[in-house]
Scaffold this motif. Structure first.
Motif, PDB file in Angstrom:
ATOM      1  N   ALA A  38       0.830  -1.204   0.000  1.00 32.97           N
ATOM      2  CA  ALA A  38       0.000   0.000   0.000  1.00 32.97           C
ATOM      3  C   ALA A  38       0.867   1.257   0.000  1.00 32.97           C
ATOM      4  CB  ALA A  38      -0.921  -0.002   1.214  1.00 32.97           C
ATOM      5  N   ASP A  39       1.944   1.221   0.792  1.00 33.72           N
ATOM      6  CA  ASP A  39       2.843   2.367   0.837  1.00 33.72           C
ATOM      7  C   ASP A  39       3.501   2.581  -0.519  1.00 33.72           C
ATOM      8  OD1 ASP A  39       4.186   4.502   2.012  1.00 33.72           O
ATOM      9  OD2 ASP A  39       5.882   3.268   2.610  1.00 33.72           O
ATOM     10  N   GLY A  40       3.862   1.473  -1.188  1.00 33.34           N
ATOM     11  CA  GLY A  40       4.473   1.575  -2.509  1.00 33.34           C
ATOM     12  C   GLY A  40       3.526   2.163  -3.543  1.00 33.34           C
ATOM     13  N   TRP A  41       2.266   1.695  -3.534  1.00 33.26           N
ATOM     14  CA  TRP A  41       1.297   2.224  -4.495  1.00 33.26           C
ATOM     15  C   TRP A  41       0.940   3.667  -4.183  1.00 33.26           C
ATOM     16  CZ3 TRP A  41       0.862   0.556  -9.051  1.00 33.26           C
ATOM     17  CH2 TRP A  41       0.943  -0.808  -9.356  1.00 33.26           C
ATOM     18  N   HIS A  42       0.898   4.006  -2.885  1.00 32.28           N
ATOM     19  CA  HIS A  42       0.675   5.403  -2.515  1.00 32.28           C
ATOM     20  C   HIS A  42       1.826   6.261  -3.023  1.00 32.28           C
ATOM     21  CE1 HIS A  42       0.559   8.794   0.534  1.00 32.28           C
ATOM     22  NE2 HIS A  42      -0.603   8.869  -0.083  1.00 32.28           N
ATOM     23  N   MET A  43       3.041   5.718  -2.936  1.00 33.87           N
ATOM     24  CA  MET A  43       4.203   6.437  -3.455  1.00 33.87           C
ATOM     25  C   MET A  43       4.105   6.602  -4.975  1.00 33.87           C
ATOM     26  SD  MET A  43       8.263   5.630  -2.861  1.00 33.87           S
ATOM     27  CE  MET A  43       8.203   6.017  -1.119  1.00 33.87           C
ATOM     28  N   SER A  44       3.476   5.629  -5.654  1.00 31.25           N
ATOM     29  CA  SER A  44       3.330   5.740  -7.109  1.00 31.25           C
ATOM     30  C   SER A  44       2.461   6.938  -7.478  1.00 31.25           C
ATOM     31  CB  SER A  44       2.730   4.457  -7.683  1.00 31.25           C
ATOM     32  OG  SER A  44       1.336   4.365  -7.434  1.00 31.25           O
ATOM     33  N   SER A  45       1.424   7.198  -6.657  1.00 35.78           N
ATOM     34  CA  SER A  45       0.576   8.360  -6.933  1.00 35.78           C
ATOM     35  C   SER A  45       1.380   9.646  -6.799  1.00 35.78           C
ATOM     36  CB  SER A  45      -0.627   8.379  -5.976  1.00 35.78           C
ATOM     37  OG  SER A  45      -0.227   8.628  -4.645  1.00 35.78           O
ATOM     38  N   HIS A  46       2.302   9.670  -5.841  1.00 40.50           N
ATOM     39  CA  HIS A  46       3.108  10.860  -5.655  1.00 40.50           C
ATOM     40  C   HIS A  46       4.206  10.958  -6.710  1.00 40.50           C
ATOM     41  CE1 HIS A  46       1.808  11.207  -1.160  1.00 40.50           C
ATOM     42  NE2 HIS A  46       0.824  11.332  -2.021  1.00 40.50           N
ATOM     43  N   ALA A  47       4.716   9.813  -7.162  1.00 38.65           N
ATOM     44  CA  ALA A  47       5.705   9.847  -8.244  1.00 38.65           C
ATOM     45  C   ALA A  47       5.094  10.471  -9.495  1.00 38.65           C
ATOM     46  CB  ALA A  47       6.208   8.433  -8.542  1.00 38.65           C
ATOM     47  N   LEU A  48       3.827  10.117  -9.775  1.00 34.14           N
ATOM     48  CA  LEU A  48       3.135  10.711 -10.919  1.00 34.14           C
ATOM     49  C   LEU A  48       2.924  12.204 -10.712  1.00 34.14           C
ATOM     50  CD1 LEU A  48       0.449   7.992 -11.739  1.00 34.14           C
ATOM     51  CD2 LEU A  48       2.276   8.763 -13.253  1.00 34.14           C
ATOM     52  N   ALA A  49       2.518  12.580  -9.500  1.00 41.65           N
ATOM     53  CA  ALA A  49       2.270  13.996  -9.221  1.00 41.65           C
ATOM     54  C   ALA A  49       3.546  14.814  -9.311  1.00 41.65           C
ATOM     55  CB  ALA A  49       1.639  14.145  -7.836  1.00 41.65           C
ATOM     56  N   ILE A  50       4.643  14.283  -8.759  1.00 47.22           N
ATOM     57  CA  ILE A  50       5.920  14.994  -8.828  1.00 47.22           C
ATOM     58  C   ILE A  50       6.396  15.051 -10.282  1.00 47.22           C
ATOM     59  CG2 ILE A  50       8.350  14.944  -8.120  1.00 47.22           C
ATOM     60  CD1 ILE A  50       7.374  13.594  -5.501  1.00 47.22           C
TER      61      ILE A  50
END
Length: 216
Positions: A38-50
């Motif tokens: 879950a933490d990894g997929w949450h990080m994916s949302s932020h990777a896209l945003a960044i």
């Protein structure tokens, strides 16, 4: 130049976040930890945003004088944001399904290895926050240093452009801070499962992560 420093820092953080995301998602599957996943997929949302923030810098610079963008280049960023949002909603659904499966049929979690990866991700997030924090500090002083040497018309344009870039940098910084917070939650869930036997907390964190991805 403050904007160049901000763009450079944002791009570096984007790549660091993307690489860490891949490692964390792979580790989550391998070690059977939904909290890590879950933490990894949450990080994916932020990777896209960044990534969108970095793209906004590049597009603003490239199309600054293009007459087709009479109202600015924000339309590109908005379309990119819409595409990433659709993708992330699909990710959130998959996370919910996987969490339900783990609740109904628990799998043994390799806690020490999962904990090590979660701590590594937290360290990376804090390092990225430091990089972006320094860029914000540099941009702040750059803006003040040049504000008194512009004529009225050009100074107003520069302030508008600087404000646009500040928003990109602020967005990237907040995403990284949120990633650090979810890493702390993942570590807490793994620690509780390891020390107290609360294995149910791991898939519950999967639900929490799905909600965070969908809402964000």
């Amino acid at each position: 130049n403050g904007n160049e420093a901000a763009e450079r820092s944002t791009r570096v953080v984007m790549w660091i976040t993307a690489i860490t995301m891949v490692v964390e998602i792979a580790a989550g599957w391998w070690f059977n930890s939904m909290a890590l996943l879950a933490d990894g997929w949450h990080m994916s949302s932020h990777a896209l945003a960044i990534g969108l923030s970095a793209f906004a810098y590049a597009s603003a610079r490239r199309y600054e004088q293009d007459p087709r963008f009479a109202f600015g280049t924000w339309k590109i960023e908005i379309l990119g944001g819409f595409a990433s949002a659709v993708f992330l909603l699909g990710v959130a659904v998959m996370m919910v399904v996987a969490s339900i499966e783990r609740l109904l049929a628990p799998a043994p979690i390799q806690y020490p290895q999962a904990m090590a990866v979660a701590v590594l991700c937290l360290t990376v997030n804090l390092a990225c926050a430091l990089i972006l924090g320094r860029a914000r500090h540099h941009g702040h002083h750059h803006g003040h240093g040049h504000g008194h040497h512009q004529d009225h018309g050009h100074g107003q344009h520069a302030r508008q452009g600087h404000h646009h870039h500040d928003l990109n940098l602020q967005s990237a910084y907040l995403h990284v801070i949120a990633d650090a917070a979810t890493s702390v939650l993942a570590i807490t869930a793994l620690l509780a499962g390891w020390m107290l036997g609360w294995s149910w907390l791991d898939p519950v964190m999967g639900f929490a992560g799905a909600i965070l991805v969908a809402v964000w």
